[in-house]
Design a protein around this motif. Structure first.
Motif, PDB file in Angstrom:
ATOM      1  N   ASP A   9       0.843  -1.192   0.000  1.00 53.21           N
ATOM      2  CA  ASP A   9       0.000   0.000   0.000  1.00 53.21           C
ATOM      3  C   ASP A   9       0.881   1.246   0.000  1.00 53.21           C
ATOM      4  OD1 ASP A   9       0.524   0.787   2.894  1.00 53.21           O
ATOM      5  OD2 ASP A   9      -0.353  -1.213   3.179  1.00 53.21           O
ATOM      6  N   VAL A  10       0.262   2.397  -0.091  1.00 62.68           N
ATOM      7  CA  VAL A  10       0.993   3.656  -0.205  1.00 62.68           C
ATOM      8  C   VAL A  10       1.766   3.970   1.070  1.00 62.68           C
ATOM      9  CG1 VAL A  10       0.676   6.150  -0.397  1.00 62.68           C
ATOM     10  CG2 VAL A  10      -0.514   4.622  -1.982  1.00 62.68           C
ATOM     11  N   TRP A  11       1.167   3.726   2.241  1.00 62.71           N
ATOM     12  CA  TRP A  11       1.876   4.023   3.479  1.00 62.71           C
ATOM     13  C   TRP A  11       3.097   3.120   3.643  1.00 62.71           C
ATOM     14  CZ3 TRP A  11       1.962   7.995   6.639  1.00 62.71           C
ATOM     15  CH2 TRP A  11       2.663   7.872   7.844  1.00 62.71           C
ATOM     16  N   THR A  12       2.959   1.853   3.313  1.00 59.47           N
ATOM     17  CA  THR A  12       4.095   0.931   3.390  1.00 59.47           C
ATOM     18  C   THR A  12       5.201   1.353   2.436  1.00 59.47           C
ATOM     19  OG1 THR A  12       2.641  -0.889   4.036  1.00 59.47           O
ATOM     20  CG2 THR A  12       4.794  -1.485   3.157  1.00 59.47           C
ATOM     21  N   GLN A 199      -4.799   1.968  -3.364  1.00 61.71           N
ATOM     22  CA  GLN A 199      -3.419   2.093  -2.902  1.00 61.71           C
ATOM     23  C   GLN A 199      -2.484   1.063  -3.527  1.00 61.71           C
ATOM     24  OE1 GLN A 199      -2.477   2.805   1.161  1.00 61.71           O
ATOM     25  NE2 GLN A 199      -4.418   3.821   1.641  1.00 61.71           N
ATOM     26  N   GLY A 200      -2.939  -0.164  -3.679  1.00 62.43           N
ATOM     27  CA  GLY A 200      -2.071  -1.187  -4.247  1.00 62.43           C
ATOM     28  C   GLY A 200      -1.615  -0.837  -5.650  1.00 62.43           C
ATOM     29  N   ALA A 201      -2.522  -0.266  -6.454  1.00 56.34           N
ATOM     30  CA  ALA A 201      -2.180   0.099  -7.832  1.00 56.34           C
ATOM     31  C   ALA A 201      -1.219   1.282  -7.861  1.00 56.34           C
ATOM     32  CB  ALA A 201      -3.449   0.433  -8.611  1.00 56.34           C
ATOM     33  N   ILE A 202      -1.425   2.249  -6.975  1.00 52.61           N
ATOM     34  CA  ILE A 202      -0.541   3.422  -6.926  1.00 52.61           C
ATOM     35  C   ILE A 202       0.861   3.019  -6.479  1.00 52.61           C
ATOM     36  CG2 ILE A 202      -0.100   5.588  -5.723  1.00 52.61           C
ATOM     37  CD1 ILE A 202      -2.282   5.914  -7.775  1.00 52.61           C
ATOM     38  N   ALA A 203       0.957   2.252  -5.390  1.00 50.53           N
ATOM     39  CA  ALA A 203       2.268   1.851  -4.861  1.00 50.53           C
ATOM     40  C   ALA A 203       2.998   0.929  -5.831  1.00 50.53           C
ATOM     41  CB  ALA A 203       2.093   1.165  -3.503  1.00 50.53           C
ATOM     42  N   GLY A 370      -3.989  -6.031 -35.995  1.00 58.99           N
ATOM     43  CA  GLY A 370      -2.585  -6.377 -35.849  1.00 58.99           C
ATOM     44  C   GLY A 370      -1.686  -5.153 -35.953  1.00 58.99           C
ATOM     45  N   PRO A 371      -0.364  -5.360 -35.897  1.00 57.37           N
ATOM     46  CA  PRO A 371       0.595  -4.248 -35.962  1.00 57.37           C
ATOM     47  C   PRO A 371       0.436  -3.412 -37.224  1.00 57.37           C
ATOM     48  CG  PRO A 371       1.688  -6.251 -35.241  1.00 57.37           C
ATOM     49  CD  PRO A 371       0.310  -6.657 -35.667  1.00 57.37           C
ATOM     50  N   GLY A 372       0.613  -2.092 -37.052  1.00 61.54           N
ATOM     51  CA  GLY A 372       0.592  -1.180 -38.181  1.00 61.54           C
ATOM     52  C   GLY A 372      -0.779  -0.717 -38.615  1.00 61.54           C
ATOM     53  N   LEU A 373      -1.831  -1.238 -38.004  1.00 60.66           N
ATOM     54  CA  LEU A 373      -3.194  -0.861 -38.379  1.00 60.66           C
ATOM     55  C   LEU A 373      -3.791   0.040 -37.305  1.00 60.66           C
ATOM     56  CD1 LEU A 373      -4.456  -4.352 -39.613  1.00 60.66           C
ATOM     57  CD2 LEU A 373      -3.619  -2.434 -41.006  1.00 60.66           C
ATOM     58  N   PRO A 374      -4.148   1.277 -37.639  1.00 60.05           N
ATOM     59  CA  PRO A 374      -4.663   2.197 -36.621  1.00 60.05           C
ATOM     60  C   PRO A 374      -6.076   1.844 -36.184  1.00 60.05           C
ATOM     61  CG  PRO A 374      -4.692   3.238 -38.783  1.00 60.05           C
ATOM     62  CD  PRO A 374      -4.010   1.919 -38.960  1.00 60.05           C
ATOM     63  N   GLY A 375      -6.321   2.049 -34.909  1.00 57.70           N
ATOM     64  CA  GLY A 375      -7.645   1.795 -34.352  1.00 57.70           C
ATOM     65  C   GLY A 375      -7.721   2.324 -32.933  1.00 57.70           C
ATOM     66  N   ALA A 376      -8.752   1.935 -32.226  1.00 63.17           N
ATOM     67  CA  ALA A 376      -8.988   2.413 -30.868  1.00 63.17           C
ATOM     68  C   ALA A 376      -8.115   1.648 -29.878  1.00 63.17           C
ATOM     69  CB  ALA A 376     -10.460   2.246 -30.500  1.00 63.17           C
ATOM     70  N   LEU A 377      -7.349   2.378 -29.073  1.00 59.38           N
ATOM     71  CA  LEU A 377      -6.469   1.762 -28.076  1.00 59.38           C
ATOM     72  C   LEU A 377      -7.269   1.307 -26.856  1.00 59.38           C
ATOM     73  CD1 LEU A 377      -3.420   4.215 -28.072  1.00 59.38           C
ATOM     74  CD2 LEU A 377      -3.396   1.840 -28.851  1.00 59.38           C
ATOM     75  N   GLU A 378      -7.004   0.080 -26.416  1.00 57.68           N
ATOM     76  CA  GLU A 378      -7.570  -0.459 -25.179  1.00 57.68           C
ATOM     77  C   GLU A 378      -6.417  -0.966 -24.327  1.00 57.68           C
ATOM     78  OE1 GLU A 378     -11.780  -2.009 -27.174  1.00 57.68           O
ATOM     79  OE2 GLU A 378     -10.389  -3.463 -26.297  1.00 57.68           O
ATOM     80  N   MET A 379      -6.490  -0.733 -23.014  1.00 57.35           N
ATOM     81  CA  MET A 379      -5.363  -1.041 -22.139  1.00 57.35           C
ATOM     82  C   MET A 379      -5.801  -1.729 -20.865  1.00 57.35           C
ATOM     83  SD  MET A 379      -3.113   2.425 -22.560  1.00 57.35           S
ATOM     84  CE  MET A 379      -2.574   2.911 -24.205  1.00 57.35           C
ATOM     85  N   ALA A 380      -4.932  -2.608 -20.382  1.00 53.75           N
ATOM     86  CA  ALA A 380      -5.160  -3.300 -19.112  1.00 53.75           C
ATOM     87  C   ALA A 380      -3.842  -3.367 -18.366  1.00 53.75           C
ATOM     88  CB  ALA A 380      -5.711  -4.707 -19.354  1.00 53.75           C
ATOM     89  N   GLY A 381      -3.901  -3.715 -17.091  1.00 56.42           N
ATOM     90  CA  GLY A 381      -2.682  -3.854 -16.304  1.00 56.42           C
ATOM     91  C   GLY A 381      -2.899  -3.496 -14.853  1.00 56.42           C
ATOM     92  N   PRO A 382      -1.886  -3.682 -14.033  1.00 58.23           N
ATOM     93  CA  PRO A 382      -2.024  -3.443 -12.591  1.00 58.23           C
ATOM     94  C   PRO A 382      -2.184  -1.980 -12.205  1.00 58.23           C
ATOM     95  CG  PRO A 382       0.237  -4.049 -13.151  1.00 58.23           C
ATOM     96  CD  PRO A 382      -0.580  -4.269 -14.378  1.00 58.23           C
ATOM     97  N   SER A 383      -1.901  -1.044 -13.116  1.00 61.02           N
ATOM     98  CA  SER A 383      -2.049   0.378 -12.798  1.00 61.02           C
ATOM     99  C   SER A 383      -3.444   0.911 -13.126  1.00 61.02           C
ATOM    100  CB  SER A 383      -1.004   1.207 -13.547  1.00 61.02           C
ATOM    101  OG  SER A 383      -1.214   1.139 -14.952  1.00 61.02           O
ATOM    102  N   LEU A 384      -4.356   0.027 -13.534  1.00 58.42           N
ATOM    103  CA  LEU A 384      -5.682   0.430 -13.984  1.00 58.42           C
ATOM    104  C   LEU A 384      -6.519   1.002 -12.838  1.00 58.42           C
ATOM    105  CD1 LEU A 384      -7.447   0.290 -16.586  1.00 58.42           C
ATOM    106  CD2 LEU A 384      -8.321  -1.881 -15.738  1.00 58.42           C
ATOM    107  N   MET A 385      -7.383   1.944 -13.168  1.00 58.65           N
ATOM    108  CA  MET A 385      -8.263   2.562 -12.186  1.00 58.65           C
ATOM    109  C   MET A 385      -9.281   1.560 -11.636  1.00 58.65           C
ATOM    110  SD  MET A 385     -10.998   4.727 -14.490  1.00 58.65           S
ATOM    111  CE  MET A 385     -12.079   3.893 -15.692  1.00 58.65           C
ATOM    112  N   VAL A 386      -9.851   1.922 -10.487  1.00 60.02           N
ATOM    113  CA  VAL A 386     -10.995   1.181  -9.961  1.00 60.02           C
ATOM    114  C   VAL A 386     -12.224   1.487 -10.805  1.00 60.02           C
ATOM    115  CG1 VAL A 386     -12.507   0.883  -7.965  1.00 60.02           C
ATOM    116  CG2 VAL A 386     -10.053   1.201  -7.625  1.00 60.02           C
TER     117      VAL A 386
END
Length: 533
Positions: A9-12, A199-203, A370-386
């Motif tokens: 967490d952030v405090w830790t 907090q977990g995502a921020i830290a 696939g690569p090189g083709l423009p489109g709408a970006l979608e993202m996932a990962g541990p930094s994602l918002m609640v």
């Protein structure tokens, strides 16, 4: 040692660094140096002070503060209490502050009335009383200019130093799942959305950025120019802290002061916009004025400065493209440092977390591309918002069923594990480095008597990207451009105020299956032509 193990967490995150490097400087602010041990102690005391004001788990504390130690002290105090820090831009004025404080339900608002001669208390006095009625107190950082406006005089005002005089708090409500940050972002209405992080995502993101960006190097010194009310300034500062390294806190965006601090402190790391770097190159003499900076994070907002990275390199400034947004945090991705300048300067890059993933979808067919083709970006990962605080409908619209956020950006995969940002898919304006919903400006202008409609576009200028407004008038009405601009200055942040307001008989439109759409590209071309003439 910092980064020896994950911080839950952030405090830790802070406590671990303070335990490993208690006497090392965490922040440099003017002549003051605050060590990690002092930061930890002040934050624990401020947590008790906020607790005395009734702040507890889940409560919101609005931070209307510049880049100063008080911002971080109050932020970590909120983390210890399990409370949520609501970022409020110091450029915001009455209309915007009232909306954020009111809709977030903030229990405490912290401000610095003496900062840059901005009359924060008078701005608060101009807010409708009911918007402030839920506040239990206003925390005053620094001196209070006299006289105090009558509308504020009866409200409880607590000096920040009084919070620091309290004993360190005993209990700890910090946890990985505890919500801790609200950042504002443009929405589909005039009111900004509230991006909520835990907090977990921020830290975790702070530690990952520190590792990937090499902030653990002994010589690391970060120049924190971008405001911490936004994710780029906040994430840069927290990642530097996670590595146990110091940040020089820059209160104001004055180019002469930034140049002086670069010369004095010799930072290794800084982030900013193309407009800022252009002005630094013009101001700072010598062939290698940026000798200490290993590489500089760079965002391209001004199309007229497209060749800036090529011009900066011979003078020792290596500009590197990044990607971030409130929903996935800033510094989500960075271009590899070894790429040639034409590719390295592009927005996007390789995600900093090995657990993050980016995909591109055809906005019309819904097929993944696939690569090189423009489109709408979608993202996932541990930094994602609640999600968006208090707005389940907007959260549902932004998130896919398998946990990706729809960024609203146009981009393409590069085939090397990264992606390239191309542009915003919507009409959001980028002004002074901030995303601005044009409706915020348009609805404010339409309050002027005689104006029946408004459209706002962003136009690149040598001094930076500026807003230009077009207005339709009621029959018989005459535009008073100076009065309209003055109306905007009274209610909106300076960077949102249009540089010009032009009358127009009708907005250029094009038919679509869902009605007529405004031709914003045509409006932008018209604005550029009018400004040239």
């Amino acid at each position: 040692m910092p980064l020896a193990h994950p911080a839950a967490d952030v405090w830790t995150l802070l406590a671990d660094v303070a335990d490993a490097r208690p006497d090392a400087p965490a922040f440099i602010h003017g002549e003051r140096r605050l060590s990690f041990a002092e930061l930890l102690d002040c934050s624990a005391r401020a947590a008790q002070g906020l607790g005395d004001l009734g702040v507890g788990p889940g409560d919101r504390v609005a931070l209307w503060l510049p880049n100063a130690p008080a911002y971080l002290i109050l932020y970590f105090a909120c983390a210890r209490l399990g409370a949520i820090a609501v970022a409020v831009n110091t450029r915001y004025r009455a209309v915007e502050v009232a909306d954020i404080v009111g809709r977030s339900g903030a229990k405490v608002l912290a401000c610095a009335p003496a900062f840059r001669r901005i009359d924060f208390l008078s701005i608060l006095a101009g807010i409708e009383p009911e918007a402030l009625d839920r506040l239990s107190a206003i925390v005053i950082v620094g001196e209070t200019p006299e006289p105090v406006p009558p509308a504020i005089e009866h409200r409880r005002r607590v000096p920040f130093d009084r919070l620091l005089s309290r004993p360190a708090i005993a209990h700890n409500h910090a946890s990985a799942r505890a919500p801790c940050n609200i950042f504002t972002t443009s929405g589909t209405t005039s009111s900004p959305k509230f991006v909520l992080h835990r907090q977990g995502a921020i830290a975790g993101h702070a530690q990952q950025v520190a590792r990937t960006f090499g902030f653990t190097a002994p010589e690391t010194l970060s120049l924190a120019i971008l405001p911490m009310c936004g994710v780029f300034g906040f994430n840069q500062t927290l990642a530097t802290l996670a590595a146990g390294k110091p940040s020089v806190l820059v209160e104001s965006y004055e180019i002469e002061e930034i140049a002086r601090l670069i010369t004095q402190h010799k930072p290794t790391t800084m982030f900013g916009s193309d407009d800022m770097y252009q002005r630094l190159l013009e101001l700072m003499p010598g062939r290698w004025p940026f000798r200490s900076i290993k590489w500089a994070g760079y965002a391209a907002f001004n199309a007229s400065l497209e060749d800036l990275p090529e011009r900066a390199r011979p003078r020792g400034l290596r500009l590197v493209g990044l990607y971030g947004m409130s929903e996935v945090q800033a510094l989500y991705a960075r271009q590899p440092l070894k790429l040639p300048v034409p590719r390295r300067k592009l927005g996007g890059g390789v995600p900093v977390s090995p657990l993050a993933h980016v995909r591109v979808r055809d906005p019309e067919t819904g097929e993944l591309l696939g690569p090189g083709l423009p489109g709408a970006l979608e993202m996932a990962g541990p930094s994602l918002m609640v999600g968006y605080y208090g707005n389940e409908q907007a959260t549902a619209a932004a998130m896919t069923s398998d946990g990706y956020v729809r960024t609203g950006d146009l981009g393409q995969l590069d085939g090397r594990g990264g992606f390239t940002f191309l542009s915003r898919m919507g009409d959001v304006l980028r002004l002074s480095g901030f995303l601005v919903n044009p409706l915020e400006i348009e609805m404010h202008i339409q309050k002027v008597p005689g104006i029946s409609g408004c459209q706002t576009v962003a136009v690149p200028r040598p001094e930076g990207v500026r807003a230009v407004a077009f207005v339709m008038l009621d029959p018989g009405a005459v535009l008073d451009e100076a009065a309209t601009i003055a109306h905007c200055k009274h209610g909106l942040a300076n960077y949102k105020v249009p540089m010009r307001v032009f009358p127009i008989d009708d907005f250029p439109k094009t038919p679509s299956p869902n009605g007529f759409k405004i031709q914003r590209t045509r409006l932008r071309e018209m604005a550029e032509a009018l400004l040239r003439s």
